[in-house]
Design a protein around this motif. Structure first.
Motif, PDB file in Angstrom:
ATOM      1  N   LEU A   1       8.701 -62.353 -36.321  1.00  0.00           N
ATOM      2  CA  LEU A   1       7.253 -61.654 -36.464  1.00  0.00           C
ATOM      3  C   LEU A   1       6.579 -62.543 -37.717  1.00  0.00           C
ATOM      4  O   LEU A   1       5.359 -63.069 -37.533  1.00  0.00           O
ATOM      5  N   ARG A   2       7.348 -63.050 -38.424  1.00  0.00           N
ATOM      6  CA  ARG A   2       6.879 -63.795 -39.902  1.00  0.00           C
ATOM      7  C   ARG A   2       6.697 -65.248 -39.524  1.00  0.00           C
ATOM      8  O   ARG A   2       5.936 -66.017 -39.825  1.00  0.00           O
ATOM      9  N   ASP A   3       7.907 -65.828 -38.731  1.00  0.00           N
ATOM     10  CA  ASP A   3       7.709 -67.240 -38.471  1.00  0.00           C
ATOM     11  C   ASP A   3       8.051 -67.767 -37.276  1.00  0.00           C
ATOM     12  O   ASP A   3       7.658 -68.750 -36.658  1.00  0.00           O
ATOM     13  N   GLY A   4       8.836 -67.092 -36.370  1.00  0.00           N
ATOM     14  CA  GLY A   4       9.254 -67.492 -35.012  1.00  0.00           C
ATOM     15  C   GLY A   4      10.310 -68.341 -34.772  1.00  0.00           C
ATOM     16  O   GLY A   4      10.875 -68.603 -33.702  1.00  0.00           O
ATOM     17  N   ARG A   5      10.932 -69.083 -35.900  1.00  0.00           N
ATOM     18  CA  ARG A   5      11.910 -70.109 -35.490  1.00  0.00           C
ATOM     19  C   ARG A   5      13.136 -69.165 -35.515  1.00  0.00           C
ATOM     20  O   ARG A   5      13.663 -68.125 -35.979  1.00  0.00           O
ATOM     21  N   LEU A   6      13.812 -69.644 -34.280  1.00  0.00           N
ATOM     22  CA  LEU A   6      15.256 -68.990 -34.121  1.00  0.00           C
ATOM     23  C   LEU A   6      16.088 -70.173 -33.297  1.00  0.00           C
ATOM     24  O   LEU A   6      15.827 -71.222 -32.834  1.00  0.00           O
ATOM     25  N   THR A   7      17.325 -70.104 -34.031  1.00  0.00           N
ATOM     26  CA  THR A   7      18.698 -70.950 -33.429  1.00  0.00           C
ATOM     27  C   THR A   7      19.732 -70.122 -32.849  1.00  0.00           C
ATOM     28  O   THR A   7      20.089 -68.995 -33.452  1.00  0.00           O
ATOM     29  N   LEU A   8      20.013 -70.384 -31.774  1.00  0.00           N
ATOM     30  CA  LEU A   8      21.235 -69.689 -31.101  1.00  0.00           C
ATOM     31  C   LEU A   8      22.425 -70.667 -31.310  1.00  0.00           C
ATOM     32  O   LEU A   8      22.120 -72.053 -30.707  1.00  0.00           O
ATOM     33  N   MET A   9      23.500 -70.116 -31.781  1.00  0.00           N
ATOM     34  CA  MET A   9      24.509 -71.231 -31.794  1.00  0.00           C
ATOM     35  C   MET A   9      25.692 -70.701 -30.756  1.00  0.00           C
ATOM     36  O   MET A   9      26.259 -69.633 -31.012  1.00  0.00           O
ATOM     37  N   PHE A  10      26.548 -71.795 -30.043  1.00  0.00           N
ATOM     38  CA  PHE A  10      27.869 -71.289 -29.423  1.00  0.00           C
ATOM     39  C   PHE A  10      28.781 -72.091 -29.725  1.00  0.00           C
ATOM     40  O   PHE A  10      28.549 -73.438 -29.789  1.00  0.00           O
ATOM     41  N   CYS A  11      29.977 -71.775 -29.966  1.00  0.00           N
ATOM     42  CA  CYS A  11      31.134 -72.680 -30.328  1.00  0.00           C
ATOM     43  C   CYS A  11      32.261 -72.350 -29.409  1.00  0.00           C
ATOM     44  O   CYS A  11      32.662 -71.253 -29.380  1.00  0.00           O
ATOM     45  N   ALA A  12      32.957 -73.244 -29.085  1.00  0.00           N
ATOM     46  CA  ALA A  12      34.231 -72.998 -28.140  1.00  0.00           C
ATOM     47  C   ALA A  12      35.466 -72.627 -29.306  1.00  0.00           C
ATOM     48  O   ALA A  12      35.579 -73.422 -30.044  1.00  0.00           O
ATOM     49  N   LEU A  13      35.929 -71.581 -28.584  1.00  0.00           N
ATOM     50  CA  LEU A  13      37.157 -70.966 -29.512  1.00  0.00           C
ATOM     51  C   LEU A  13      38.253 -71.222 -28.930  1.00  0.00           C
ATOM     52  O   LEU A  13      39.408 -70.956 -29.417  1.00  0.00           O
ATOM     53  N   ASN A  14      38.075 -71.629 -27.694  1.00  0.00           N
ATOM     54  CA  ASN A  14      39.295 -72.421 -26.971  1.00  0.00           C
ATOM     55  C   ASN A  14      38.992 -73.266 -25.733  1.00  0.00           C
ATOM     56  O   ASN A  14      37.645 -73.484 -26.016  1.00  0.00           O
ATOM     57  N   GLY A  15      39.692 -74.224 -25.524  1.00  0.00           N
ATOM     58  CA  GLY A  15      39.378 -75.538 -24.642  1.00  0.00           C
ATOM     59  C   GLY A  15      38.942 -76.457 -25.524  1.00  0.00           C
ATOM     60  O   GLY A  15      38.820 -76.553 -26.754  1.00  0.00           O
ATOM     61  N   ALA A  16      37.947 -77.296 -25.018  1.00  0.00           N
ATOM     62  CA  ALA A  16      37.363 -78.661 -25.567  1.00  0.00           C
ATOM     63  C   ALA A  16      36.653 -78.249 -26.833  1.00  0.00           C
ATOM     64  O   ALA A  16      35.855 -77.227 -26.600  1.00  0.00           O
ATOM     65  N   PRO A  17      36.757 -78.884 -27.935  1.00  0.00           N
ATOM     66  CA  PRO A  17      36.005 -78.353 -29.103  1.00  0.00           C
ATOM     67  C   PRO A  17      34.667 -78.845 -28.879  1.00  0.00           C
ATOM     68  O   PRO A  17      34.258 -79.864 -28.617  1.00  0.00           O
ATOM     69  N   THR A  18      33.719 -77.855 -28.754  1.00  0.00           N
ATOM     70  CA  THR A  18      32.394 -77.990 -28.609  1.00  0.00           C
ATOM     71  C   THR A  18      31.519 -77.133 -29.575  1.00  0.00           C
ATOM     72  O   THR A  18      31.805 -75.937 -29.523  1.00  0.00           O
ATOM     73  N   ILE A  19      30.404 -77.546 -29.934  1.00  0.00           N
ATOM     74  CA  ILE A  19      29.432 -76.721 -30.604  1.00  0.00           C
ATOM     75  C   ILE A  19      27.924 -76.892 -29.980  1.00  0.00           C
ATOM     76  O   ILE A  19      27.860 -78.292 -29.897  1.00  0.00           O
TER      77      ILE A  19
END
Length: 183
Positions: free
Chosen positions: A68-86
């Motif tokens: 409501l104040r700013d609007g900025r949003l980031t979603l982060m996913f990280c592989a906890l198994n398998g190939a290392p990826t963020i």
């Protein structure tokens, strides 16, 4: 080496579909930065530049206040198994109020009309940048099971009790910013 994309490619959508958890990060120009874990089962990909998640009632509602104040949003996913990826999705977020026509339409289309216990709103992200990076520093974890505590807590309360809880605990952020709950 980090790579940036203007939208999600099929490989990004496939990666997101395999995750069990994601994190939201938001902030207003002043006040605290918020970082929250979310159940990936609540997330839906609408198209290559749009995702949303069904947000459950929790102890706070910081993301809504920041949107409501700013609007900025980031979603982060990280592989906890398998190939290392963020994978990070950057953009502008907005709240879809529970009970609104848009909420009902998205619930019908993406959740077969079934609302999770304790649902309080949806958070929609319009993506302007997708970034991938290595994830070499993320440790491997074995998934054991989902926690059911939040669902059981919500199921043990009536709708009126949940609404009262939201009014008391979710209407303002820890910095005192309004969240839109109860308005």
């Amino acid at each position: 080496m980090a790579k940036q994309f203007p939208s999600m490619e099929p490989i990004h959508r496939e990666f997101i579909g395999k995750q069990r958890i994601f994190f939201t990060a938001s902030a207003a120009a002043d006040g605290r930065v918020n970082l929250s874990p979310k159940d990936a089962a609540a997330l839906r990909v609408v198209d290559s530049n749009t995702v949303f998640y069904l947000d459950q009632t929790g102890s706070g509602n910081e993301t809504a206040a920041h949107l409501l104040r700013d609007g900025r949003l980031t979603l982060m996913f990280c592989a906890l198994n398998g190939a290392p990826t963020i994978l990070r999705l950057y953009g502008k977020g907005r709240i879809i109020p529970r009970g609104s026509k848009e909420y009902r339409d998205l619930l019908a289309l993406h959740f077969a009309g079934c609302e999770r216990s304790g649902a309080r709103q949806m958070i929609m992200l319009s993506i302007d940048t997708v970034q991938t990076s290595c994830g070499y520093g993320v440790p491997r974890f074995e998934y054991r099971e989902d926690r059911t505590t939040l669902t059981r807590w919500a199921e043990s309360r009536s709708e009126a009790e949940l609404e009262e809880y939201r009014r008391l605990k979710n209407a303002r952020s820890i910095d005192g910013f309004p969240t839109g709950i109860g308005e």
